[in-house]
Design a protein around this motif. Structure first.
Motif, short mmCIF file in Angstrom:
data_model
loop_
_atom_site.label_atom_id
_atom_site.label_comp_id
_atom_site.label_asym_id
_atom_site.label_seq_id
_atom_site.Cartn_x
_atom_site.Cartn_y
_atom_site.Cartn_z
N VAL A 1 -9.42 6.51 4.96
CA VAL A 1 -9.10 7.17 6.08
C VAL A 1 -7.86 8.29 5.60
O VAL A 1 -8.21 9.55 5.79
CB VAL A 1 -8.49 6.36 7.47
N LEU A 2 -6.81 7.86 4.82
CA LEU A 2 -5.85 8.85 4.74
C LEU A 2 -6.52 10.03 3.75
O LEU A 2 -6.03 11.30 4.07
CB LEU A 2 -4.70 7.82 3.76
N TYR B 1 0.63 -1.20 0.01
CA TYR B 1 0.04 -0.01 0.09
C TYR B 1 0.80 1.54 0.00
O TYR B 1 0.43 2.51 -0.09
CB TYR B 1 -0.93 -0.11 1.06
N ILE B 2 2.03 1.08 -0.19
CA ILE B 2 2.93 2.19 -0.14
C ILE B 2 3.08 3.16 -1.31
O ILE B 2 2.93 4.47 -1.14
CB ILE B 2 4.63 1.91 0.31
N TYR B 3 2.48 2.55 -2.17
CA TYR B 3 2.44 3.30 -3.59
C TYR B 3 1.04 4.17 -3.63
O TYR B 3 1.21 5.38 -3.93
CB TYR B 3 2.57 2.29 -4.87
N SER C 1 -5.36 -1.50 4.12
CA SER C 1 -5.99 -0.97 3.06
C SER C 1 -6.90 0.14 3.47
O SER C 1 -7.03 1.36 2.51
CB SER C 1 -6.75 -2.16 2.22
N SER C 2 -7.52 -0.13 4.66
CA SER C 2 -8.47 1.23 4.90
C SER C 2 -7.79 2.36 5.22
O SER C 2 -8.15 3.74 4.98
CB SER C 2 -9.35 0.77 5.98
N THR C 3 -6.57 2.29 5.53
CA THR C 3 -5.55 3.47 5.64
C THR C 3 -5.14 3.95 4.48
O THR C 3 -5.49 5.42 4.35
CB THR C 3 -4.50 2.99 6.56
#
Length: 246
Positions: free
Chosen positions: A204-205, A48-50, A198-200
């Motif tokens: 949420v982000l 998820y960093i991308y 993944s929610s982050t």
């Protein structure tokens, strides 16, 4: 027979010669630069960093990634190493979250050093940079951890806001935590999130970015929010070899 002047001189000389044991520097819980918010992400490098990076960069923001060496996967795996290098090249800050994400308070002096050294070495091989910041897993530390970090040139970073993603709060509850904090409008925010959810990344982000920027906060790295340098040194990354293994 000693004179009082001689005794006084001898005592003074002894006091000068005796080394003073200094207390280790304390952990940092808050930013210091006004109107800044530092969004941090623990437990990577993960896929998820991308998405996290993309959402930050879209809004002119930067984040800080506290990386493990061998927690959810090996940092030397080609995909994982590529994630670390990508985030570094994008201008995000890369910092240490220890090698295996242990409870540092339970470890010996040598074990704490090893947990820090191994991930620092990996980040240096992959990016060419030696991190100047670390976050203890679970936010747990004692004097020994602080002393080891100080010896290794590391600032120990905790947080003053927790999004709750690691303890399973819902997306709506996590957003409400951001709402409540922004409503009180502290001078700065040092926010804990986790890269592995993944929610982050997807829900949420983006909400947090818009909320914080709408409230007038500048979204910066931890180093920037403290007015410090993010790395002890920078240089060229190493060529992949047999040492790139967990």
């Amino acid at each position: 027979m000693f004179t009082s002047a001689f005794v006084t001189l001898a005592v003074s000389a002894l006091a000068v010669a005796t080394p003073v044991k200094r207390a280790p520097a304390g952990a940092i819980y808050q930013c210091t630069e006004p109107n800044t918010a530092a969004l941090t992400f623990d437990d990577g490098p993960w896929e998820y960093i991308y998405d996290i990076s993309g959402k930050l960069l879209e809004k002119g923001a930067k984040g800080t990634f506290f990386m493990n060496g061998n927690n959810w996967g090996c940092i030397y795996d080609e995909d994982a190493a590529a994630r670390v290098k990508y985030a570094y090249d994008a201008g995000h800050q890369i910092a240490s979250h220890t090698w295996t994400h242990p409870h540092l308070n339970d470890l010996s002096w040598d074990q704490v050093h090893d947990e820090m050294w191994r991930v620092e070495s990996a980040v240096q091989k992959i990016t060419g940079a030696v991190p100047a910041f670390m976050r203890p897993p679970y936010g747990e530390f004692n004097d020994q951890v602080l002393e080891v970090a100080e010896q290794r040139g590391q600032k120990v970073i905790v947080w003053d806001f927790d999004s709750g993603d690691s303890v399973g709060v819902s997306e709506e509850d996590s957003k409400k935590r951001y709402d409540d904090t922004v409503a009180s409008h502290p001078d700065t925010i040092l926010a804990l999130n986790h890269e592995i959810y993944s929610s982050t990344a997807y829900d949420v982000l983006p909400y947090a970015i818009d909320l914080l920027q709408g409230a007038g906060y500048k979204l910066v790295t931890v180093a920037e929010c403290l007015g410090m340098e993010p790395y002890q040194s920078t240089g060229q990354p190493s060529e992949r070899d047999d040492s790139w293994t967990c």
